[in-house]
Design an enzyme around this catalytic site. Structure first.
Site, PDB file in Angstrom:
ATOM      1  N   SER B 154       0.836  -1.192   0.000  1.00 54.97           N
ATOM      2  CA  SER B 154       0.000   0.000   0.000  1.00 54.97           C
ATOM      3  C   SER B 154       0.881   1.256   0.000  1.00 54.97           C
ATOM      4  CB  SER B 154      -0.945  -0.051   1.200  1.00 54.97           C
ATOM      5  OG  SER B 154      -1.927   0.935   1.110  1.00 54.97           O
ATOM      6  N   ARG B 224     -11.654   6.215  10.395  1.00 55.16           N
ATOM      7  CA  ARG B 224     -11.261   4.810  10.361  1.00 55.16           C
ATOM      8  C   ARG B 224     -12.360   3.937   9.760  1.00 55.16           C
ATOM      9  NH1 ARG B 224      -6.691   2.032   9.878  1.00 55.16           N
ATOM     10  NH2 ARG B 224      -6.572   0.179  11.165  1.00 55.16           N
ATOM     11  N   ASP B 319      -8.863  -6.333  -4.524  1.00 55.72           N
ATOM     12  CA  ASP B 319      -8.457  -5.027  -3.985  1.00 55.72           C
ATOM     13  C   ASP B 319      -9.051  -3.938  -4.871  1.00 55.72           C
ATOM     14  OD1 ASP B 319      -7.219  -2.736  -3.082  1.00 55.72           O
ATOM     15  OD2 ASP B 319      -5.188  -3.562  -3.131  1.00 55.72           O
ATOM     16  N   HIS B 352      -8.071  -5.072  -0.176  1.00 55.74           N
ATOM     17  CA  HIS B 352      -6.781  -4.402   0.013  1.00 55.74           C
ATOM     18  C   HIS B 352      -6.002  -4.999   1.196  1.00 55.74           C
ATOM     19  CE1 HIS B 352      -3.898  -1.217  -0.460  1.00 55.74           C
ATOM     20  NE2 HIS B 352      -4.084  -0.770   0.755  1.00 55.74           N
ATOM     21  N   ASP B 353      -6.710  -5.385   2.221  1.00 57.45           N
ATOM     22  CA  ASP B 353      -6.083  -5.964   3.410  1.00 57.45           C
ATOM     23  C   ASP B 353      -5.284  -7.236   3.124  1.00 57.45           C
ATOM     24  OD1 ASP B 353      -6.510  -4.262   5.479  1.00 57.45           O
ATOM     25  OD2 ASP B 353      -8.238  -5.313   6.323  1.00 57.45           O
TER      26      ASP B 353
END
Lengths: 196, 379
Positions: B154, B224, B319, B352-353
């Protein structure tokens, strides 16, 4: 793997020192490894299979995980000296599309494929069964191949699409066939280009 | 084949720098500290160092655990350790908290020597390039002239890419994972929503909330929550939460009723308890500003022509924050420059994680790549 070795050596003869090579369906990268070791090429492989991607990386070969059915849209015109497709053409749906793309991104294309008109394959059909051989190792129900064609078929396709055959070699069990390749060769290896 | 192990107990170290650091924003940090951790042993000719760059909320604590907090394992502990893809028996791995951070390196919560008070809102804008410059100074201090690899996911991947452009001869290999050569308008839009949540929180006090003895907790929570939505995939959310209801039925309330609401609120609350709002703002701006092609009229190939490293680029199928197409841009620009590059597009459901997770195919690719990196004194 005898045929594959001959395949590699013949391909290497067509490739000059330090040239740029794209290998479509590069497997574990052993052709590119061979070309890097013997010709000092700048090589890139294309692979869709994750195990092959990892094996190519382990072989110290550049590999790009791209699905060939999506074409080579990201590659620049004429970037490569040679675009190789070894024993993969028969597993791709869009045959003309991929050949056209190979000759767009490369100055020359090199393809090898199993010849369905090889005499042993003809014999298998005459005996009532789909051919299974060293170069066609799968059964009809689990083969990854989707296009079944002969050396003669391929020559016609090239002619219809303005593709120039610069060299053609037939192999039978790894040995070069001098005559009647469409009957005596289990594998066809072609070097292709365009006239303009 | 030995079982992968933890690097064990680790301890952060702090290095003080008294040379002023001019920043891309035009500002300057007269002096600063960097907090870092190391794993493994630097070899005799200092050729086995690997720098791991962290993403938005990461830190220098990449692997292992602290003696007094054994549950706090590093954020990339599944990657770094003996027998792991970044094998600490071979490599000397460094994690560093970036400037502007809130985990010990000089940032908004640090004391500004000019005023004797915390920087707060006055902490200057820092960019990916500034971070890389400061990391290079840390490398100088540790006697590392050239990294065997710079690795990041990232925003960390952007730092790895920037390393190859700012210090082309100091990076042998760059692993750029789940990254992009620049943010899209949509990426910036999500960041802006997150920033507005913080900036409009009544407890933000123009960034000087510390002086008021408060924290813009609501803003941080919302930031968040928005961020977390972009880290997951639609599939992963559907599988993990679906439309599950906490009470098993609809109760017609604004309390957390769907499990996904409960999850996001939990993640938001947890984050607001430890992360600094000014750091969040600065870091999202660093993301937005990153665009090495900008100075080259948007031509990424021209921008990457400086690079000398070999590259591994990895993306993940689900992602949607930095989708595979964004990695393709990097790969094509590297190809144009005839760089050695391998690219893996890992099939993963986790969005994405995924870059943080322990996926066999993903880690297999990383192992294959890192194993072939040659360092002296090792096979």
């Amino acid at each position: 793997m005898t045929e594959l070795r001959y395949d590699f050596q013949a391909i290497a003869e067509w490739i000059g020192e330090g040239e740029t090579v794209l290998d479509l369906g590069c497997g574990d990268g052993s052709l590119l490894r061979h070309l890097a070791d013997t010709r000092g090429v700048l090589g890139y492989g294309v692979e869709a299979d994750p195990d092959n991607v990892r094996a190519s990386i382990r072989n110290g070969v550049n590999v790009l995980q791209i699905d060939l059915e999506r074409g080579l849209a990201g590659f620049e015109d004429g970037f490569f000296d040679h675009v190789v497709m070894s024993f993969s053409l028969q597993a791709i749906h869009n045959t003309v599309g991929i050949l056209t793309e190979m000759l767009r991104v490369g100055r020359e294309a090199v393809v090898s494929f199993p010849n369905f008109a090889y005499w042993r394959h003809r014999q298998a059909i005459l005996n009532g069964h789909m051919p299974v051989s060293e170069n066609l190792p799968h059964q009809w129900y689990n083969t990854p191949n989707v296009r079944f064609f002969t050396i003669a078929d391929f020559e016609s396709l090239c002619e219809m699409n303005g593709i120039v055959i610069r060299d053609a070699i037939g192999f039978d069990e790894g040995v070069r066939v001098r005559e009647e390749p469409n009957f005596l060769a289990s594998v066809g290896l072609f070097r292709l280009g365009r006239d303009h | 084949m030995t079982q992968p192990q933890s690097v064990g107990v680790v301890a952060p170290r702090t290095l003080r720098f008294n040379d002023p650091l001019p920043l891309k924003s035009g500002g300057c940090l007269e002096e600063y500290e960097l907090v870092y951790e190391t794993y493994g042993t630097l070899n005799a000719d200092r050729s086995n160092a690997v720098l791991v760059c962290h993403a938005l909320s990461g830190s220098h604590h990449v692997a292992g655990y602290y003696a007094d907090a054994p549950e706090q394992t590093g954020w990339w502990d599944n990657l770094v350790g003996p027998g792991k893809p970044l094998d600490t028996r071979k490599f000397f791995v460094i994690g560093v908290n970036n400037l502007g951070g809130c985990y010990g390196s000089t940032g908004p919560t640090s004391i500004d020597p000019a005023t004797g008070k915390a920087y707060g809102a006055s902490f200057p804008f820092v960019t990916v390039e500034d971070w890389v410059t400061s990391q290079a100074r840390l490398a100088d201090a540790l006697g590392i002239a050239r990294f065997a690899a710079v690795v990041g996911g990232s925003l960390g991947g952007m730092q790895a890419l920037s390393w190859t452009l700012q210090y082309p001869h100091r990076v042998a290999h760059a692993a750029v994972i789940a990254a992009a050569p620049k943010l899209s308008a949509e990426n910036i839009a999500f960041n802006e929503v997150a920033r507005q949540a913080i900036l409009t929180d009544p407890d933000f006090h123009a960034g000087d909330y510390a002086a008021h003895g408060v924290v813009p907790e609501r803003g941080l929570r919302l930031a968040r929550m928005v961020g977390h939505i972009t880290y997951l995939s639609d599939d992963a959310m559907a599988e993990k939460f679906g439309r599950s209801l906490r009470h098993g039925k609809q109760v017609f309330s604004y309390e957390a009723e769907f499990e996904i609401e409960s999850y996001l609120r939990y993640q938001g609350k947890k984050f607001a308890g430890y992360f600094d709002a000014n750091t969040y703002l600065l870091t999202t701006k660093a993301l937005d500003y990153f665009d090495p092609a900008f100075e080259h009229g948007g031509n990424l190939s021209a921008a990457l022509s400086r690079a000398q490293a070999d590259f591994l680029v990895v993306s993940f199928s689900t992602d949607w924050r930095f989708p595979p197409e964004r990695s393709h841009e990097i790969v094509q620009a590297l190809l144009h420059n005839r760089r050695n590059v391998s690219y893996a597009e890992v099939d993963s459901a986790a969005g994405h994680d995924s870059f943080l997770l322990n996926d066999a195919i993903y880690h297999g690719v990383l192992s294959a790549y890192f194993d072939r990196i040659q360092v002296t004194g090792h096979d």
